[in-house]
Motif scaffolding. Structure first.
Motif, PDB file in Angstrom:
ATOM      1  N   PRO A  63      -9.541   2.751  -5.177  1.00 53.35           N
ATOM      2  CA  PRO A  63      -8.959   2.428  -6.520  1.00 53.35           C
ATOM      3  C   PRO A  63      -8.245   3.657  -7.152  1.00 53.35           C
ATOM      4  O   PRO A  63      -7.496   3.369  -7.843  1.00 53.35           O
ATOM      5  CB  PRO A  63     -10.200   1.791  -7.033  1.00 53.35           C
ATOM      6  N   ALA A  64      -9.251   4.753  -7.111  1.00 54.29           N
ATOM      7  CA  ALA A  64      -8.664   5.883  -7.914  1.00 54.29           C
ATOM      8  C   ALA A  64      -7.287   6.388  -7.087  1.00 54.29           C
ATOM      9  O   ALA A  64      -6.463   6.809  -8.012  1.00 54.29           O
ATOM     10  CB  ALA A  64      -9.732   7.117  -7.811  1.00 54.29           C
ATOM     11  N   VAL A  65      -7.113   6.460  -5.880  1.00 54.99           N
ATOM     12  CA  VAL A  65      -5.754   6.835  -5.187  1.00 54.99           C
ATOM     13  C   VAL A  65      -4.661   5.933  -5.637  1.00 54.99           C
ATOM     14  O   VAL A  65      -3.850   6.413  -6.136  1.00 54.99           O
ATOM     15  CB  VAL A  65      -6.057   7.212  -3.671  1.00 54.99           C
ATOM     16  N   LEU A  66      -5.106   4.440  -5.483  1.00 55.92           N
ATOM     17  CA  LEU A  66      -4.010   3.553  -5.996  1.00 55.92           C
ATOM     18  C   LEU A  66      -3.552   3.729  -7.486  1.00 55.92           C
ATOM     19  O   LEU A  66      -2.556   3.578  -7.667  1.00 55.92           O
ATOM     20  CB  LEU A  66      -4.432   2.183  -5.566  1.00 55.92           C
ATOM     21  N   ALA A  67      -4.640   3.751  -8.286  1.00 52.52           N
ATOM     22  CA  ALA A  67      -4.163   3.949  -9.700  1.00 52.52           C
ATOM     23  C   ALA A  67      -3.451   5.254 -10.021  1.00 52.52           C
ATOM     24  O   ALA A  67      -2.527   5.112 -10.724  1.00 52.52           O
ATOM     25  CB  ALA A  67      -5.461   3.883 -10.555  1.00 52.52           C
ATOM     26  N   ALA A  68      -3.909   6.196  -9.270  1.00 55.71           N
ATOM     27  CA  ALA A  68      -3.071   7.611  -9.650  1.00 55.71           C
ATOM     28  C   ALA A  68      -1.614   7.455  -9.087  1.00 55.71           C
ATOM     29  O   ALA A  68      -0.475   7.747  -9.718  1.00 55.71           O
ATOM     30  CB  ALA A  68      -3.847   8.579  -8.891  1.00 55.71           C
ATOM     31  N   LEU A  69      -1.479   6.893  -7.722  1.00 57.55           N
ATOM     32  CA  LEU A  69      -0.163   6.497  -7.144  1.00 57.55           C
ATOM     33  C   LEU A  69       0.831   5.747  -8.234  1.00 57.55           C
ATOM     34  O   LEU A  69       1.713   5.844  -8.411  1.00 57.55           O
ATOM     35  CB  LEU A  69      -0.178   6.066  -6.026  1.00 57.55           C
ATOM     36  N   ALA A  70       0.047   4.569  -8.716  1.00 56.35           N
ATOM     37  CA  ALA A  70       0.618   3.707  -9.688  1.00 56.35           C
ATOM     38  C   ALA A  70       1.287   4.289 -11.047  1.00 56.35           C
ATOM     39  O   ALA A  70       2.471   4.116 -11.538  1.00 56.35           O
ATOM     40  CB  ALA A  70      -0.069   2.514 -10.074  1.00 56.35           C
ATOM     41  N   VAL A  71       0.185   5.216 -11.484  1.00 50.43           N
ATOM     42  CA  VAL A  71       0.711   5.832 -12.715  1.00 50.43           C
ATOM     43  C   VAL A  71       1.839   6.951 -12.604  1.00 50.43           C
ATOM     44  O   VAL A  71       2.719   7.139 -13.148  1.00 50.43           O
ATOM     45  CB  VAL A  71      -0.472   6.837 -13.120  1.00 50.43           C
ATOM     46  N   THR A  72       1.786   7.652 -11.269  1.00 50.09           N
ATOM     47  CA  THR A  72       2.965   8.429 -10.935  1.00 50.09           C
ATOM     48  C   THR A  72       4.142   7.706 -10.801  1.00 50.09           C
ATOM     49  O   THR A  72       5.342   8.089 -11.264  1.00 50.09           O
ATOM     50  CB  THR A  72       2.364   9.175  -9.633  1.00 50.09           C
ATOM     51  N   VAL A  73       3.967   6.774 -10.237  1.00 40.42           N
ATOM     52  CA  VAL A  73       5.326   5.703  -9.995  1.00 40.42           C
ATOM     53  C   VAL A  73       5.963   5.402 -11.212  1.00 40.42           C
ATOM     54  O   VAL A  73       7.090   5.385 -11.513  1.00 40.42           O
ATOM     55  CB  VAL A  73       5.090   4.731  -9.045  1.00 40.42           C
ATOM     56  N   LEU A  74       5.224   4.782 -12.071  1.00 43.45           N
ATOM     57  CA  LEU A  74       5.713   4.495 -13.586  1.00 43.45           C
ATOM     58  C   LEU A  74       6.144   5.798 -14.425  1.00 43.45           C
ATOM     59  O   LEU A  74       7.078   5.673 -14.893  1.00 43.45           O
ATOM     60  CB  LEU A  74       4.401   3.798 -14.267  1.00 43.45           C
TER      61      LEU A  74
END
Length: 201
Positions: A63-74
């Protein structure tokens, strides 16, 4: 605001790349590195198998990896969108006569120009966007006309009144404009207009 954000992000990215590249070069040359650094010698790798897999069995890892990637993409999409909108002029340099000048907010000039244009006879809606440079601005104007208004008449009034007022208020020598006229129920008509400063007799 956007220029400040760009400078900060560029500076941080440059420092990060400089630190990583410098550490790789230092390790390759055999220089000692701190014990807390990611690797310690010329034969070491940046991410070993143990480091890459040590958190995979922990519940919070993915979940932390996916959240970090989502924030980076946004953030990347926000930055890209902001870059695409940078053609809009944020300020116009006004000649104050003292050799230094002052800055007039681009949004303020756009608002005044759009308001003046919207009050012209037969204009249902007006929109203005500044571009170009601070000392040589240009403007894009969209006018939605009532059905009984001739486009030539609307363009003439826009040039002689709204554009002239905007040019005079910003003390500009000229204010080139690209005008899109959209009569209700008809295809849009695009034309160009110039509003030079009147010559003294």
């Amino acid at each position: 605001m956007l220029g400040t954000v760009n400078r900060v992000l560029t500076g941080l990215a440059g420092l990060l790349l400089l630190a990583l590249g410098g550490s790789v070069l230092a390790a390759g040359l055999g220089a000692p590195l701190p014990s807390w650094w990611l690797y310690h010698g010329r034969h070491d790798v940046l991410l070993s198998t143990a480091r890459r897999t040590q958190w995979r069995d922990t519940g919070w890892w993915w979940p932390a990896v996916l959240a970090a990637l989502a924030v980076t993409v946004l953030l990347a999409l926000w930055w890209l969108t902001a870059q695409l909108r940078r053609g809009r002029l944020t300020a116009v340099r006004v000649d104050t006569g003292d050799g230094e000048g002052a800055l007039l907010r681009g949004r303020a000039l756009e608002t005044v120009l759009a308001s003046d244009a919207a009050h012209l006879e037969g204009v249902a809606h007006a929109q203005a966007v500044l571009n170009g440079t601070r000392t040589a601005p240009r403007v894009r104007i969209r006018l939605r006309l009532e059905p009984d208004v001739a486009p030539a008449q609307a363009l003439d009034e826009l040039t002689s009144r709204a554009l002239a007022h905007a040019r005079e208020s910003a003390a500009l020598e000229k204010l080139p404009a690209e005008v899109r006229l959209t009569p209700v129920g008809r295809p849009a008509v695009r034309t160009r207009a110039a509003c030079p400063r009147p010559q003294a007799p």
